[in-house]
Design a protein around this motif. Structure first.
Motif, PDB file in Angstrom:
ATOM      1  N   VAL A  63     -46.570 -56.298 -78.672  1.00 16.52           N
ATOM      2  CA  VAL A  63     -47.545 -57.912 -77.304  1.00 16.52           C
ATOM      3  C   VAL A  63     -46.759 -58.047 -75.760  1.00 16.52           C
ATOM      4  CG1 VAL A  63     -47.508 -60.235 -77.213  1.00 16.52           C
ATOM      5  CG2 VAL A  63     -47.236 -58.818 -79.865  1.00 16.52           C
ATOM      6  N   VAL A  64     -45.423 -57.645 -75.891  1.00 16.31           N
ATOM      7  CA  VAL A  64     -44.280 -57.731 -75.051  1.00 16.31           C
ATOM      8  C   VAL A  64     -45.504 -56.076 -73.650  1.00 16.31           C
ATOM      9  CG1 VAL A  64     -42.566 -57.283 -73.371  1.00 16.31           C
ATOM     10  CG2 VAL A  64     -42.186 -58.396 -75.816  1.00 16.31           C
ATOM     11  N   VAL A  65     -45.269 -55.525 -73.956  1.00 20.53           N
ATOM     12  CA  VAL A  65     -45.952 -54.311 -72.929  1.00 20.53           C
ATOM     13  C   VAL A  65     -47.038 -54.891 -72.728  1.00 20.53           C
ATOM     14  CG1 VAL A  65     -46.136 -51.482 -73.416  1.00 20.53           C
ATOM     15  CG2 VAL A  65     -44.828 -52.315 -74.574  1.00 20.53           C
ATOM     16  N   GLU A  66     -48.080 -54.762 -74.186  1.00 21.28           N
ATOM     17  CA  GLU A  66     -49.713 -55.349 -74.012  1.00 21.28           C
ATOM     18  C   GLU A  66     -49.618 -56.852 -72.111  1.00 21.28           C
ATOM     19  OE1 GLU A  66     -53.585 -56.640 -75.738  1.00 21.28           O
ATOM     20  OE2 GLU A  66     -52.103 -56.240 -77.460  1.00 21.28           O
ATOM     21  N   ARG A  67     -49.557 -57.714 -72.897  1.00 23.54           N
ATOM     22  CA  ARG A  67     -49.229 -58.884 -72.152  1.00 23.54           C
ATOM     23  C   ARG A  67     -48.645 -58.151 -70.245  1.00 23.54           C
ATOM     24  NH1 ARG A  67     -44.169 -61.404 -71.349  1.00 23.54           N
ATOM     25  NH2 ARG A  67     -42.692 -61.684 -73.061  1.00 23.54           N
ATOM     26  N   SER A  86     -43.104 -47.275 -71.896  1.00 25.57           N
ATOM     27  CA  SER A  86     -44.828 -46.817 -72.588  1.00 25.57           C
ATOM     28  C   SER A  86     -44.949 -46.194 -71.807  1.00 25.57           C
ATOM     29  CB  SER A  86     -44.945 -48.698 -72.697  1.00 25.57           C
ATOM     30  OG  SER A  86     -46.847 -48.331 -72.759  1.00 25.57           O
ATOM     31  N   ILE A  87     -44.465 -46.048 -70.307  1.00 22.36           N
ATOM     32  CA  ILE A  87     -45.177 -45.117 -69.375  1.00 22.36           C
ATOM     33  C   ILE A  87     -45.023 -44.102 -69.193  1.00 22.36           C
ATOM     34  CG2 ILE A  87     -45.095 -44.731 -66.922  1.00 22.36           C
ATOM     35  CD1 ILE A  87     -45.739 -48.161 -66.501  1.00 22.36           C
ATOM     36  N   LEU A  88     -43.186 -44.054 -69.364  1.00 19.74           N
ATOM     37  CA  LEU A  88     -43.069 -42.623 -69.462  1.00 19.74           C
ATOM     38  C   LEU A  88     -43.477 -42.015 -71.006  1.00 19.74           C
ATOM     39  CD1 LEU A  88     -39.286 -43.740 -68.249  1.00 19.74           C
ATOM     40  CD2 LEU A  88     -40.872 -42.407 -66.925  1.00 19.74           C
ATOM     41  N   GLY A  89     -43.350 -43.009 -71.890  1.00 16.64           N
ATOM     42  CA  GLY A  89     -43.192 -42.424 -73.053  1.00 16.64           C
ATOM     43  C   GLY A  89     -42.007 -41.436 -74.194  1.00 16.64           C
ATOM     44  N   ALA A  90     -41.092 -42.194 -73.151  1.00 17.05           N
ATOM     45  CA  ALA A  90     -39.730 -41.858 -73.345  1.00 17.05           C
ATOM     46  C   ALA A  90     -38.504 -43.025 -73.810  1.00 17.05           C
ATOM     47  CB  ALA A  90     -39.126 -40.839 -73.126  1.00 17.05           C
ATOM     48  N   GLN A  91     -38.051 -43.436 -74.097  1.00 18.44           N
ATOM     49  CA  GLN A  91     -36.974 -44.382 -74.236  1.00 18.44           C
ATOM     50  C   GLN A  91     -36.550 -44.614 -73.196  1.00 18.44           C
ATOM     51  OE1 GLN A  91     -36.365 -46.497 -76.464  1.00 18.44           O
ATOM     52  NE2 GLN A  91     -35.376 -47.749 -74.697  1.00 18.44           N
ATOM     53  N   ALA A  92     -36.453 -45.384 -72.008  1.00 22.55           N
ATOM     54  CA  ALA A  92     -35.567 -45.868 -71.116  1.00 22.55           C
ATOM     55  C   ALA A  92     -34.568 -46.906 -70.850  1.00 22.55           C
ATOM     56  CB  ALA A  92     -36.936 -47.225 -70.119  1.00 22.55           C
ATOM     57  N   GLY A 131     -55.139 -42.149 -63.348  1.00 22.85           N
ATOM     58  CA  GLY A 131     -55.291 -43.684 -62.908  1.00 22.85           C
ATOM     59  C   GLY A 131     -54.847 -44.354 -63.740  1.00 22.85           C
ATOM     60  N   GLY A 132     -53.691 -43.975 -64.316  1.00 24.78           N
ATOM     61  CA  GLY A 132     -52.881 -45.065 -65.223  1.00 24.78           C
ATOM     62  C   GLY A 132     -51.371 -45.000 -63.734  1.00 24.78           C
ATOM     63  N   LEU A 133     -50.199 -45.402 -64.504  1.00 20.10           N
ATOM     64  CA  LEU A 133     -49.278 -45.853 -63.291  1.00 20.10           C
ATOM     65  C   LEU A 133     -48.153 -44.843 -63.879  1.00 20.10           C
ATOM     66  CD1 LEU A 133     -48.790 -49.697 -63.969  1.00 20.10           C
ATOM     67  CD2 LEU A 133     -49.512 -48.436 -61.785  1.00 20.10           C
ATOM     68  N   ILE A 134     -46.873 -44.057 -62.987  1.00 18.23           N
ATOM     69  CA  ILE A 134     -46.604 -43.327 -63.228  1.00 18.23           C
ATOM     70  C   ILE A 134     -45.028 -44.308 -62.676  1.00 18.23           C
ATOM     71  CG2 ILE A 134     -47.928 -40.608 -62.776  1.00 18.23           C
ATOM     72  CD1 ILE A 134     -46.700 -40.610 -59.956  1.00 18.23           C
ATOM     73  N   VAL A 135     -44.168 -43.136 -62.834  1.00 16.85           N
ATOM     74  CA  VAL A 135     -43.306 -43.796 -62.469  1.00 16.85           C
ATOM     75  C   VAL A 135     -42.125 -43.064 -61.212  1.00 16.85           C
ATOM     76  CG1 VAL A 135     -40.706 -44.664 -62.927  1.00 16.85           C
ATOM     77  CG2 VAL A 135     -42.677 -45.012 -64.610  1.00 16.85           C
ATOM     78  N   THR A 136     -41.359 -43.323 -60.298  1.00 14.43           N
ATOM     79  CA  THR A 136     -41.503 -42.708 -59.270  1.00 14.43           C
ATOM     80  C   THR A 136     -40.228 -43.548 -58.556  1.00 14.43           C
ATOM     81  OG1 THR A 136     -42.015 -44.062 -57.323  1.00 14.43           O
ATOM     82  CG2 THR A 136     -42.926 -41.966 -58.403  1.00 14.43           C
TER      83      THR A 136
END
Length: 188
Positions: A113-117, A149-155, A172-177
């Protein structure tokens, strides 16, 4: 377009290791100093818009950044409010044996729920300013869960006033730089 996620400055509950969640705890004097320092570092870095969680610790941090950078007052973004820790708010997040308190209590807002919102709120910011850079002042759990969620690994743990930067990816998604102040090399 960049979206910079910044965790608010320190509160007394941060300093003493208590879960804050949706409890509205103000910045302490160190947190106010941190916000002023961050504002000085953000001047001239190309940021055009400023958003904030409505909780006072984030809002005050954003107001100080807005004043110091010339961005003005932040636009409040309720979708990035901190995760509710329910009945555990005000409790230590470290157990007496040195392990982190389990966050599996039924009163805690579910991770999904946190990630979705939060991602929906970030998408709204991106859609409103597709060619400009926006700062979003929010909370450690929100940022960590979004990055995971974006990285697919624990931040990692997100420190007070740490900056993480998101950019649009080729798909089209987001990447972390920038993660918690550390640059990441985008994957092809």
């Amino acid at each position: 377009m960049r979206i910079g996620l910044i965790r608010h400055g320190e509160t007394d509950w941060n300093a003493t290791g208590l879960l804050q969640g949706a409890t509205d705890i103000p910045l302490n004097s160190r947190g106010l100093d941190q916000a002023n320092d961050a504002a000085g570092l953000l001047v001239g870095q190309g940021w055009s818009h400023l958003y904030s969680s409505p909780l006072s610790r984030a809002r005050t941090t954003a107001e100080i950044i807005g004043q110091g950078t010339g961005l003005g007052a932040p636009t409040l973004l309720p979708g990035i409010i901190e995760r509710s820790f329910g009945e555990l708010e005000g409790q230590k997040y470290w157990m007496p044996d040195g392990t982190r308190r389990p966050l599996d209590h039924p009163s805690i807002e579910p991770t999904g729920v946190v990630v979705e919102r939060s991602l929906a709120a970030i998408a709204d910011v991106a859609a409103a300013h597709p060619d400009e850079d926006s700062l979003v002042v929010c909370h450690g759990s929100v940022i960590r869960l979004v990055l995971t969620s974006i990285l697919g690994a624990q931040a990692p743990h997100i420190g007070n006033l740490a900056l993480s930067i998101l950019r649009p990816g080729a798909d089209g998604g987001l990447i972390v730089t920038l993660l918690n102040g550390y640059p990441l090399v985008p994957t092809p």
